[in-house]
Enzyme design. Structure first.
Site, PDB file in Angstrom:
ATOM      1  N   LYS A   1       0.795  -1.217   0.000  1.00 28.03           N
ATOM      2  CA  LYS A   1       0.000   0.000   0.000  1.00 28.03           C
ATOM      3  C   LYS A   1       0.833   1.275   0.000  1.00 28.03           C
ATOM      4  CE  LYS A   1      -3.625  -0.764  -0.598  1.00 28.03           C
ATOM      5  NZ  LYS A   1      -4.919  -1.116  -0.047  1.00 28.03           N
TER       6      LYS A   1
ATOM      7  N   SER B   1      -2.625 -12.336   4.506  1.00 30.50           N
ATOM      8  CA  SER B   1      -3.100 -12.304   3.111  1.00 30.50           C
ATOM      9  C   SER B   1      -2.034 -12.886   2.182  1.00 30.50           C
ATOM     10  CB  SER B   1      -3.503 -10.894   2.685  1.00 30.50           C
ATOM     11  OG  SER B   1      -2.389 -10.053   2.524  1.00 30.50           O
TER      12      SER B   1
HETATM   13  N1  PMP Z   1      -3.174  -7.656   1.560  1.00 25.09           N
HETATM   14  C1  PMP Z   1      -2.997  -6.692   2.477  1.00 25.09           C
HETATM   15  C2  PMP Z   1      -2.311  -7.039   3.768  1.00 25.09           C
HETATM   16  C3  PMP Z   1      -3.463  -5.391   2.219  1.00 25.09           C
HETATM   17  O1  PMP Z   1      -3.297  -4.437   3.137  1.00 25.09           O
HETATM   18  C4  PMP Z   1      -4.108  -5.129   0.980  1.00 25.09           C
HETATM   19  C5  PMP Z   1      -4.656  -3.763   0.701  1.00 25.09           C
HETATM   20  N2  PMP Z   1      -5.906  -3.535   1.317  1.00 25.09           N
HETATM   21  C6  PMP Z   1      -4.277  -6.161   0.054  1.00 25.09           C
HETATM   22  C7  PMP Z   1      -3.779  -7.401   0.380  1.00 25.09           C
HETATM   23  C8  PMP Z   1      -5.011  -5.952  -1.269  1.00 25.09           C
HETATM   24  O2  PMP Z   1      -4.418  -5.024  -2.141  1.00 25.09           O
HETATM   25  P1  PMP Z   1      -5.322  -4.104  -3.082  1.00 25.09           P
HETATM   26  O3  PMP Z   1      -5.939  -3.033  -2.203  1.00 25.09           O
HETATM   27  O4  PMP Z   1      -4.368  -3.503  -4.067  1.00 25.09           O
HETATM   28  O5  PMP Z   1      -6.383  -4.913  -3.692  1.00 25.09           O
END
Ligand code: PMP
Length: 348
Positions: free
Chosen positions: A44, A285
């Site tokens: 991010k 994630s």
């Molecule tokens: N994993 C984590 C830990 C995140 O903070 C984010 C962003 N919200 C994402 C995945 C997903 O990325 P994006 O917002 O670009 O879809």
């Protein structure tokens, strides 16, 4: 290339792609793009810089104006760095369910954090940010729909991936989605410049909003309402309780080749496996994205190259279930080691 920079923001992006030699099944090459190498430890940081610089350029953000955003944490942490370096005050709204490390880091970087009730979920913290921005005339980042989010990924993340696979075919690119910025920004470039690369999108098994086929609805103000397929899940930063505009755009433009779901326990197991078998310390994630990539690997032809995104560092999860079985006190095995010498007994 020289490794000397004019300020911290110049170090954003350019993250490494690392081969997962131990976790990959026979005959398949599995790679991970490790976004924890960004200065504040997550993907991010890219969006934070992309949105602020686009708003400076368009004139939507005036010198010294307060910036506000609703965020599950990593965007807020990235924005806190960018705003600190550039001199903008920052207010963040965040649901109480996200880890306390995140709140403290943002406050340490000088931001104000407004906590919203966990049961109101992502849509609740977004509604609060919209209301605060309206009342005070603050610049609202709107990461879930701001094209500058996807554009920055097209200009940086996508180009880095194409460069890293310039002399190798890339068969599969695997990602989750939160705002959908990574998904939309990277996949539209891959579709054009590496059309044989299959885009695989993963989401939580108990919050499979895309797989549900149910369209996202909005309230009278045009804000998304909570999606019926959503249930709370441990992959912080993945799938909020609504399908964002950037995510819906990716679906509507046919950028997604395959959808997979991942259970929370599998995500946490894979995050631990990355740490303990590959020495790669990343969040939940990231574990989820690896779990999906391993699923892809099972059915991929021999010699396939698979790249999965690892969005953030594991250090952001010390207070979460990821560390649930990591104790502060010595465990049995550690006590046994301690007791194995005759002279120094410290455990009382
Ligand atoms: N994993 C984590 C830990 C995140 O903070 C984010 C962003 N919200 C994402 C995945 C997903 O990325 P994006 O917002 O670009 O879809």
């Amino acid at each position: 290339m020289a490794n000397r920079y004019n300020n911290i923001l110049e170090t954003i992006g350019g993250t490494p792609v690392v081969k997962l030699g131990k976790l990959a099944p026979e005959g398949v090459n599995l790679y991970a793009k490790i976004e924890a190498f960004n200065p504040m430890g997550s993907v991010k940081d890219r969006l934070a810089l992309g949105i602020i610089e686009a708003a400076e350029k368009s004139g939507d953000l005036k010198p010294g104006q307060t910036v506000i955003e609703a965020t599950s944490g990593n965007t807020g942490i990235g924005l806190a760095m960018v705003c600190a370096q550039k001199g903008y005050p920052l207010v963040v709204t965040m649901a109480a369910s996200f880890s306390i490390e995140r709140r403290k880091m943002m406050r340490f970087l000088g931001a104000k954090v407004i906590i919203t009730p966990a049961p109101k979920k992502g849509s609740g913290m977004l509604a609060k940010a919209v209301e605060l921005a309206d009342k005070h005339g603050w610049f609202l980042c709107r990461q879930f729909e701001n094209e500058a989010n996807a554009d920055f990924h097209s200009r940086t993340t996508a180009r880095e991936i194409l460069d890293d696979f310039a002399d190798e075919k890339l068969d599969y690119w695997v990602t989750g989605y939160g705002t959908g910025g990574t998904l939309k920004g990277v996949s539209r470039v891959l579709k054009k410049e590496s059309p044989d690369t299959k885009v695989v999108v993963c989401e939580p098994a108990n919050a499979a909003l895309l797989a549900s086929g149910t369209e996202q609805e909005s309230d009278a103000q045009g804000n998304p309402v909570s999606h019926p397929a959503f249930q709370p899940h441990p992959m912080q930063g993945w799938t909020p309780d609504f399908i964002s505009k950037l995510t819906a755009d990716s679906v509507d433009s046919g950028l997604i080749d395959q959808k997979l779901t991942v259970a929370g326990d599998d995500a946490m197991r894979c995050s631990k496996a990355l740490a303990q078998q590959e020495g790669i310390f990343v969040g939940i994630s990231a574990g989820g994205t690896l779990a999906a990539a391993l699923e892809v690997a099972k059915n991929a032809p021999k010699g396939s190259n698979i790249l999965c995104m690892l969005p953030d560092t594991g250090e952001r999860y010390l207070s979460t279930p990821l560390f649930g079985d990591v104790s502060v006190d010595m465990n049995e095995a550690e006590l046994e080691i301690s007791h194995s010498t005759p002279n120094f007994h410290f455990e009382g």
